[in-house]
Structure formats: C-alpha cells, structure tokens
Motif scaffolding. Sequence first.
Motif, PDB file in Angstrom:
ATOM      1  N   GLY A 164      42.864 -44.661 -25.682  1.00  0.00           N
ATOM      2  CA  GLY A 164      43.629 -45.696 -25.767  1.00  0.00           C
ATOM      3  C   GLY A 164      42.595 -46.648 -25.135  1.00  0.00           C
ATOM      4  O   GLY A 164      42.200 -47.757 -25.845  1.00  0.00           O
ATOM      5  N   ALA A 165      42.081 -46.686 -24.051  1.00  0.00           N
ATOM      6  CA  ALA A 165      41.279 -47.707 -23.118  1.00  0.00           C
ATOM      7  C   ALA A 165      39.957 -47.969 -23.998  1.00  0.00           C
ATOM      8  O   ALA A 165      39.403 -49.112 -24.147  1.00  0.00           O
ATOM      9  CB  ALA A 165      41.291 -47.149 -21.887  1.00  0.00           C
ATOM     10  N   ALA A 166      39.605 -46.661 -24.315  1.00  0.00           N
ATOM     11  CA  ALA A 166      38.075 -46.875 -25.044  1.00  0.00           C
ATOM     12  C   ALA A 166      38.284 -47.547 -26.248  1.00  0.00           C
ATOM     13  O   ALA A 166      37.436 -48.133 -26.845  1.00  0.00           O
ATOM     14  CB  ALA A 166      37.632 -45.500 -25.322  1.00  0.00           C
ATOM     15  N   MET A 167      39.397 -47.207 -27.181  1.00  0.00           N
ATOM     16  CA  MET A 167      39.749 -48.010 -28.426  1.00  0.00           C
ATOM     17  C   MET A 167      39.807 -49.510 -28.075  1.00  0.00           C
ATOM     18  O   MET A 167      39.058 -50.323 -28.999  1.00  0.00           O
ATOM     19  CB  MET A 167      40.968 -47.480 -29.018  1.00  0.00           C
ATOM     20  N   ARG A 168      40.194 -49.812 -27.274  1.00  0.00           N
ATOM     21  CA  ARG A 168      40.420 -51.344 -26.964  1.00  0.00           C
ATOM     22  C   ARG A 168      39.174 -52.000 -26.631  1.00  0.00           C
ATOM     23  O   ARG A 168      38.637 -52.999 -27.301  1.00  0.00           O
ATOM     24  CB  ARG A 168      41.520 -51.746 -25.941  1.00  0.00           C
ATOM     25  N   ALA A 169      38.392 -51.084 -25.921  1.00  0.00           N
ATOM     26  CA  ALA A 169      36.956 -51.693 -25.418  1.00  0.00           C
ATOM     27  C   ALA A 169      36.044 -51.764 -26.492  1.00  0.00           C
ATOM     28  O   ALA A 169      35.183 -52.629 -26.519  1.00  0.00           O
ATOM     29  CB  ALA A 169      36.279 -50.810 -24.334  1.00  0.00           C
TER      30      ALA A 169
ATOM     31  N   SER B 197      39.414 -38.040 -32.863  1.00  0.00           N
ATOM     32  CA  SER B 197      40.271 -37.518 -31.666  1.00  0.00           C
ATOM     33  C   SER B 197      40.326 -35.951 -31.554  1.00  0.00           C
ATOM     34  O   SER B 197      41.081 -35.435 -31.025  1.00  0.00           O
ATOM     35  CB  SER B 197      41.584 -37.959 -31.940  1.00  0.00           C
ATOM     36  N   SER B 198      39.468 -35.420 -32.255  1.00  0.00           N
ATOM     37  CA  SER B 198      39.295 -33.834 -32.471  1.00  0.00           C
ATOM     38  C   SER B 198      39.511 -33.273 -31.142  1.00  0.00           C
ATOM     39  O   SER B 198      38.848 -33.671 -30.191  1.00  0.00           O
ATOM     40  CB  SER B 198      38.189 -33.268 -33.272  1.00  0.00           C
ATOM     41  N   ASP B 199      40.056 -31.895 -31.085  1.00  0.00           N
ATOM     42  CA  ASP B 199      39.957 -31.029 -29.940  1.00  0.00           C
ATOM     43  C   ASP B 199      38.842 -30.396 -30.152  1.00  0.00           C
ATOM     44  O   ASP B 199      38.111 -29.953 -28.890  1.00  0.00           O
ATOM     45  CB  ASP B 199      41.353 -29.986 -29.934  1.00  0.00           C
TER      46      ASP B 199
ATOM     47  N   VAL C  43      32.553 -41.877 -25.145  1.00  0.00           N
ATOM     48  CA  VAL C  43      32.910 -40.531 -25.276  1.00  0.00           C
ATOM     49  C   VAL C  43      34.022 -40.327 -24.145  1.00  0.00           C
ATOM     50  O   VAL C  43      33.782 -40.674 -23.030  1.00  0.00           O
ATOM     51  CB  VAL C  43      31.965 -39.588 -25.123  1.00  0.00           C
ATOM     52  N   VAL C  44      35.358 -39.863 -24.595  1.00  0.00           N
ATOM     53  CA  VAL C  44      36.200 -39.502 -23.614  1.00  0.00           C
ATOM     54  C   VAL C  44      36.685 -38.140 -23.505  1.00  0.00           C
ATOM     55  O   VAL C  44      36.373 -37.199 -24.548  1.00  0.00           O
ATOM     56  CB  VAL C  44      37.457 -40.388 -24.077  1.00  0.00           C
TER      57      VAL C  44
END
Length: 419
Positions: A354-359, A303-305, A344-345
């Motif tokens: 969040g959506a990518a985590m669920r997918a 989740s890094s910046d 990649v988001v």
Amino acid sequence: MFKPNDPAINTAEAWISAPAADTIDARPLRVLTVLYGFAPGGVERIAARLHAAWIRSSVQSRIIVADHRVAPPLPLTDVICAGPTSRSRGIASFVALVLAVRRHVRDDRPDVLFCAGNTYSAVLVVARLLIGRDCPPIVAKISNCLVRRDMTPPVRGLYHLWLRLQGRWIAHFVALAPAMQDEIALYTGVSHDRISVIEDPALGTADLASLATQRDATCRAADGHHFLAVGRLAPQKNFALLLDAFARIARPADRLTLLGDGEQRARLEAQVAALGLGGRVHMPGHVDPLAAWLAQADALILSSDYEGVPAVLIEALAAGLPIVSTRCCVSIDDLLEHGALGQVVPVGDVAALGAAMRAAVGPEGADVVQARRRAARLYTIDHAGGRYLALMRRVAGRRAAPAPAPRTDPQPAVASATL
C-alpha cells in the motif's frame, strides 16, 4: 514402449554431447511447439510471436494446440489442432498433446521441441519418454519462479523432485534474466552450460513506439489515481492482497482495475463488497491489447506470490508507466534496476504494498520515464527470435549454413559438449 533404464531416454546428455546424425543436411531448421491453446496468457502470446518470427526466418516452425476455439493473438500459419476442444487443461488435453507430439515426431522429424513455459514441460517430458531415442531435444523456457513459496512443504518437495527429473530429460533451459540462472541450476541439477539467458520477447519493435506514443498522447484524470493490475484471477496473483492494500490507501476518487478472468472472480468480488470498494474497483475481464489501459493508468501493480517475468511488466516499461511489484521472482530487482525503474516490496506485505502504491503516483521526472523505455528495448522479438534459433541449432547439432567438407586427416573431430 520405453525402457526405464535406456540411457537414450533417461538423460539429456546425448543431445548435447554430439551433433545430430544428419548435421550435413541443409534443410531448414524444424521446430515444434505445443500449447493448450491461445487462451489469455503471456506464455502463449509470446510463443505465437516467436512462431511467426521463426517462419519469417524460413524456419519450418509448427504449433500443436489442444483447443483451437480461442484465436491466436496474431495471424498464424502452421497451427495444428490435436483436440479435444476442451477449455480446461485437463487430462484429455494433456493426453491429446502428448500423442500429437509423438505422431508429429514420427511423421515430420522436427529438430527441436520447444517448451514455451513451465506449464508444458510435463507434456514434452512424457512425450520424450514415449518416443525414446528418436525424440529430438527439448529446449525449455522457464517462465515461472521455481521456489514456489505458495506450496505446502510436502508438495513443494515433490515439485522440486519433478524439476530434478526434468533436468535429466530436457536438453537445454532458457532463463529470462541472468538472476534466474543459479535458481534453474539449483532446482534442476543441470550445469550452467545447459542454461542460456534470452530476455523474454514480450514486444515487437513497433510496439515500443506505439506504447510510448499512446501514453504520451493520453490525458489522465486529475481528480484521482488509477491503479492497474493484469493477470489471471488465480491464487498465485494474490489479488486479495492488492485489494486489501488498495482499501488502506485509496482516496475517494482513486480507482483500481483488475484485467483478467479466472476461478477467483466470485471470491474477489465478495472481497470488494466486504471492503466497501464497490464503484472504485472494476473487473472487466480479459482485455487484449493492453496499450489503451497502460496509457490511462497511473501505476501498474504486481501483487503475485510467485511469477516469472510478466509480459505486462515489459509493456509497462515500454509505456513508461510507474511500477510496483512484490519480489515475486529472483529477477525482479534486476529488472526494475533495484528501485530505479519501479518499486519492489516483500511478498505478502500488505502495508509495504500500500505504501509503495501511494508513493508510485507521486511526481517523477521525464528521465525516469525514458529510462524505463530504454530498458524495454531488450525484450523485443527482434532481439530474441534469432538468439533462440541460434541456440536451437546448437542444441540440435545443426548449423545455419551447410556443414564444411569432412576432414581428411586421421585426427577425429571432437564434438563440443557445451553450448
């Protein structure tokens, strides 16, 4: 004391325009690396791996550390403590390392100073200024993103000025992926012939099989999904964003584990409580090795910046683990093959994360797992260790074998200005 206008210390050009004076000396290459210590961190772990590999290759490699209280990640020889034994990377440790480098250069004449990551560039640049014309060339690995979106505009401007100054005093830069080359050239002002690409050696060849075998042999819980994040509990990792994303998508049996420690622990623990995630978010501190955790997890989340090429990402690829990452560095899309190996988001987008985590925890084919494991093969010490040595010999004007006999014809030899 150095003279500010001395060209021998104001630019790195002398180190790449001609061979060292003792090129015909056939003694082994001598490399000096400086570290604050072996505290948890990918840069330090990889520096230790490189050091051990170079010694096996009959290189006279040495590491100077400021703090010896944390043991290295593997047994090492030729490690010197400069002191003081301070856990912080404060001014005392900085000064101790600078003075130790100057003393070691005077006494042992290393051929190359190796900067293992951005954190150490200031130590070696200041040491070079103090030593002057007798300082060996610096080879610097760029371990982090240079854009630094996390900084305020004035601070970012000063940081980018510092990078331009580094370009004057560091002989050669190493990018961890091809996409980093343009970024390094832009912010340091150096030409592309002073930038090499060497994939970060996060693993040994034996680790590839071990990570894959352990994951294949592990039975994961069927009643919920286990998300894993690894790194220092520091602002740049933006675990606050990850907690918010997890709170949005977590089902009752889902779990999130943050492996690492740092100054933001209390703040993150308070956020966990405020989000009502107690019992589903675990923060056990620093853990090494990571193989068992990568075997048990359903997805690795970054989740890094801003980030370089995280070693844990390479380990996750070797295990075959699904990956979700923010676009924290210029190389991340290439590393994850534009979505083929992981998602990649955008940085800071909690909904997209969040959506990518669920997918990521949905079903996927065995071919994707194998593709990840194949991609990890580039990032081994066996692949990179020798390439670093070849680069260092070129930068130092040295050769792996004794130099050929000098020419007898009147035409002078021309030294190469490129690497």
